[in-house]
Structures are given as structure tokens and as C-alpha cells.
Design an enzyme around this catalytic site. Structure first.
Site, PDB file in Angstrom:
ATOM      1  N   ASP A  12      33.432 -14.450  27.706  1.00 23.42           N
ATOM      2  CA  ASP A  12      32.574 -14.936  28.794  1.00 23.42           C
ATOM      3  C   ASP A  12      31.699 -13.790  29.310  1.00 23.42           C
ATOM      4  OD1 ASP A  12      31.482 -16.003  31.154  1.00 23.42           O
ATOM      5  OD2 ASP A  12      33.282 -17.159  31.595  1.00 23.42           O
ATOM      6  N   SER A  27      33.248 -23.161  36.291  1.00 24.95           N
ATOM      7  CA  SER A  27      32.309 -22.227  36.893  1.00 24.95           C
ATOM      8  C   SER A  27      32.150 -22.525  38.390  1.00 24.95           C
ATOM      9  CB  SER A  27      30.981 -22.290  36.130  1.00 24.95           C
ATOM     10  OG  SER A  27      30.189 -21.164  36.401  1.00 24.95           O
ATOM     11  N   HIS A  69      31.374 -18.804  28.098  1.00 24.73           N
ATOM     12  CA  HIS A  69      31.535 -19.333  29.455  1.00 24.73           C
ATOM     13  C   HIS A  69      31.849 -20.828  29.453  1.00 24.73           C
ATOM     14  CE1 HIS A  69      31.177 -19.303  33.761  1.00 24.73           C
ATOM     15  NE2 HIS A  69      30.136 -20.116  33.777  1.00 24.73           N
TER      16      HIS A  69
END
Length: 324
Positions: free
Chosen positions: A233, A99, A261
Site C-alpha cells: 500500500d 480507506s 491500497h
């Protein structure tokens, strides 16, 4: 945390930094995402440590690291990681970023190519503008005050319990809520809220992500790159993995089904297998100043190599030689 090494602490530039160091072999630097800490890697650290020296820090402003009023830009984080590795006596690493940590990983590889052997991006930022409304909300002026109220003990416990209960239903679309609950819980610390606010404002505005690797993706041609994404996600859309494929044709793309995610938490064994296979089957990048200069000079707008009539156009990346 199942046998994970205890947290170590080191002071760099007057700020205490927390990290886990475990295993032996080639070095892996694991960079967590926004509002998380090194424990996001708990399901995979032990397995990875069987083959690699794993360094999993708490980024500044997160976890058990200090939360000063400081430089929370992506470049600042990349510098901090270089300094941490230097103090630990580690010269080269394969960088794995999740991320926001993926954005830091890309920046690290860009700023310090001589120290980066490979790049692994997991549900990464920096590959397109779209991002969930919840993250955009952090950039709004009232975020600190609202989050201060929402994280008062009674409301926080009710909210986090609700999120965890929804996550436990097993619905794929709700899978990430358990992690969101952990992040939300960390916002009870005023210094954490302030740090996260600084981080997000450096990379996101009301339109979405500001920082993109698209203008420098051609540089990854000199470095093996792997992109891992969860098919479901809801924080950063799967199509950003396709963006990565278009920007860096030599990258390998791994989409993990029934995963949100946090693919490394949803399917840890599959994730470790992907990392092992990627490292086993690629030669580490070796920094070549002349090659780097050539890439920078030629840039992404390089004319494709002369193709025979009827040939498919040659990608600018491939025209410069694979290198990965």
C-alpha cells in the site's frame, strides 16, 4: 458488473442516496473510500451475497448519491449510514470500511455500538497520521481551481490513460494507479470536487490525518475486529496495521502480499475468504450498556490488573476481558 443488483435510490433528509442491496442472511455494510463509490466492491459483492445481505452505498458526495453542500464529517457519514439502515429495516450489521470508509466504519461502531456486530477495516484511515501527498494536496487552498483545469477533457483523458497504462505494467508499486484514474475522472464534476474537498479537510490537514481511533480504541475490546491491509500500500502505509494491533490486541490482522491500497480488488477471493472466516469464527458483539459505561469510565488509562511478580504486564484491553 457481473450480476450485481441494480442501484436503488432512497431519499433521507431530502438528499437522494444510491446503494446496492443484494443477497440474504446477516447484514454486511460495505463503505467505500474517498472519491470512490459502491463499484469498488464489484469484485467481491457477488461472492459475499451468497452468505450475507450486502448493502453497498454511495456515500453522500460520491457516485450516484447527491452532492449537496452538507455535513461531510466522519460523524455525519456515520449518522447517514444509521439512517439508511433504519429506513431499510436493518438493525445490526458487520461494518466493512475501506480507506476513508474505514474511518466512517470506526465512527459508526463508536456512535452506534448497539447496531454494530463486528468491524472490518481495510487499508483504513484513522490509524496514524501518515497519508499520501496526493491526499494532503486536496486540503490546499488552490485545489479546486487546479483540479478544475486538470480535469478539462483533453488533459483528463491523457492523464487517466497514462495512469491506466502504468497500472497495466503489473508493477506492484503502480498497481493502484488504475483506481486513482477512476477517482481523478470523477473530479470532472465540480460538485464532486467540492464534496471531496469538504471530506478531506474534515479528516486531513497539511501534517496528515487529524482523526485517529487511538484515543477510543479500547472500546473495540467489546467488539470483534479484523484489519486487512495490502503489503504494498502506497496510500496509507502498512505500519498502520501494526498500529491497529497495538491499539486493539484482540483484533486479527491480515496482510495480503502483492497487493496495494485496494486488497479487495487485487485479491478478491482471498478477501472474501478472510471475511467469511472472520464472521464464521466470531460471535457478533452484543451491546451491553453497563459494560460500555464501564469501558468509558475506565478508559484506555486503566491500571493493568495486579500481575504476579515476573508476569508480563497485562494489556489494559485484555485486563477488561476479551469480549471478542
Amino acid at each position: 458488473m457481473g450480476g450485481m443488483s441494480p442501484l436503488e435510490f432512497i431519499e433521507v433528509h431530502g438528499h437522494r442516496r444510491a446503494f446496492v442491496r443484494v443477497g440474504s442472511g446477516p447484514a454486511l455494510l460495505l463503505l467505500h473510500g474517498l472519491g470512490c463509490d459502491h463499484t469498488t466492491w464489484s469484485p467481491v459483492i457477488e461472492s459475499l451475497a451468497k452468505r450475507y445481505t450486502v448493502i453497498a452505498p454511495d456515500l453522500l458526495g460520491h457516485g450516484s448519491s447527491d452532492k449537496p453542500r452538507a455535513d461531510y464529517s466522519v460523524g455525519g457519514y456515520a449518522n447517514g449510514m444509521r439512517d439508511l439502515l433504519t429506513v431499510l429495516g436493518i438493525e445490526q450489521v458487520t461494518v466493512v470500511g475501506h480507506s476513508f470508509g474505514g474511518g466512517v466504519a470506526m465512527q459508526f461502531a463508536y456512535q452506534f455500538p448497539e447496531r454494530t456486530e463486528r468491524l472490518v477495516l481495510v487499508s483504513s484511515g484513522g490509524l496514524g497520521p501518515e497519508v499520501s501527498p496526493a491526499i494532503r494536496a486536496i486540503t490546499t487552498p488552490g485545489f479546486q481551481q487546479v483540479m478544475g483545469l486538470l480535469t478539462l477533457p483533453g488533459i483528463r483523458h491523457l492523464s487517466t490513460a497514462g495512469m491506466r497504462a502504468l497500472a497495466a505494467t503489473g508493477r506492484v508499486s503502480l498497481r493502484d494507479l488504475a483506481e486513482v484514474a477512476e477517482i481523478y475522472d470523477s473530479f470532472k464534476d465540480r460538485r464532486s470536487r467540492a464534496a471531496i474537498g469538504h471530506v478531506v479537510r474534515a479528516v486531513v490537514d497539511w501534517k496528515g490525518q487529524i482523526i485517529s481511533m487511538s484515543d477510543r480504541a479500547y472500546l473495540t475490546d467489546a467488539m470483534p475486529m479484523c484489519v486487512v491491509w495490502g503489503r504494498n500500500d502506497t496510500t496509507i502505509p502498512l505500519r498502520h496495521a501494526s498500529n491497529a494491533a497495538a491499539l486493539a490486541p484482540t483484533a486479527r490482522i491480515e496482510v495480503i502480499p502483492n497487493s496495494g491500497h485496494f486488497p479487495h480488488k487485487d485479491h478478491p477471493q482471498r478477501f472474501v475468504k478472510i471475511i467469511n472466516e472472520f464472521i464464521r469464527s466470531t460471535e457478533p458483539a452484543t451491546y451491553d450498556r453497563d459494560r460500555w459505561r464501564e469501558l468509558l469510565e475506565t478508559g484506555a488509562a486503566v491500571e493493568p490488573a495486579e500481575a504476579e511478580a515476573g508476569d508480563a504486564p497485562v494489556s489494559p484491553l485484555r485486563a477488561l476481558g476479551t469480549g471478542a
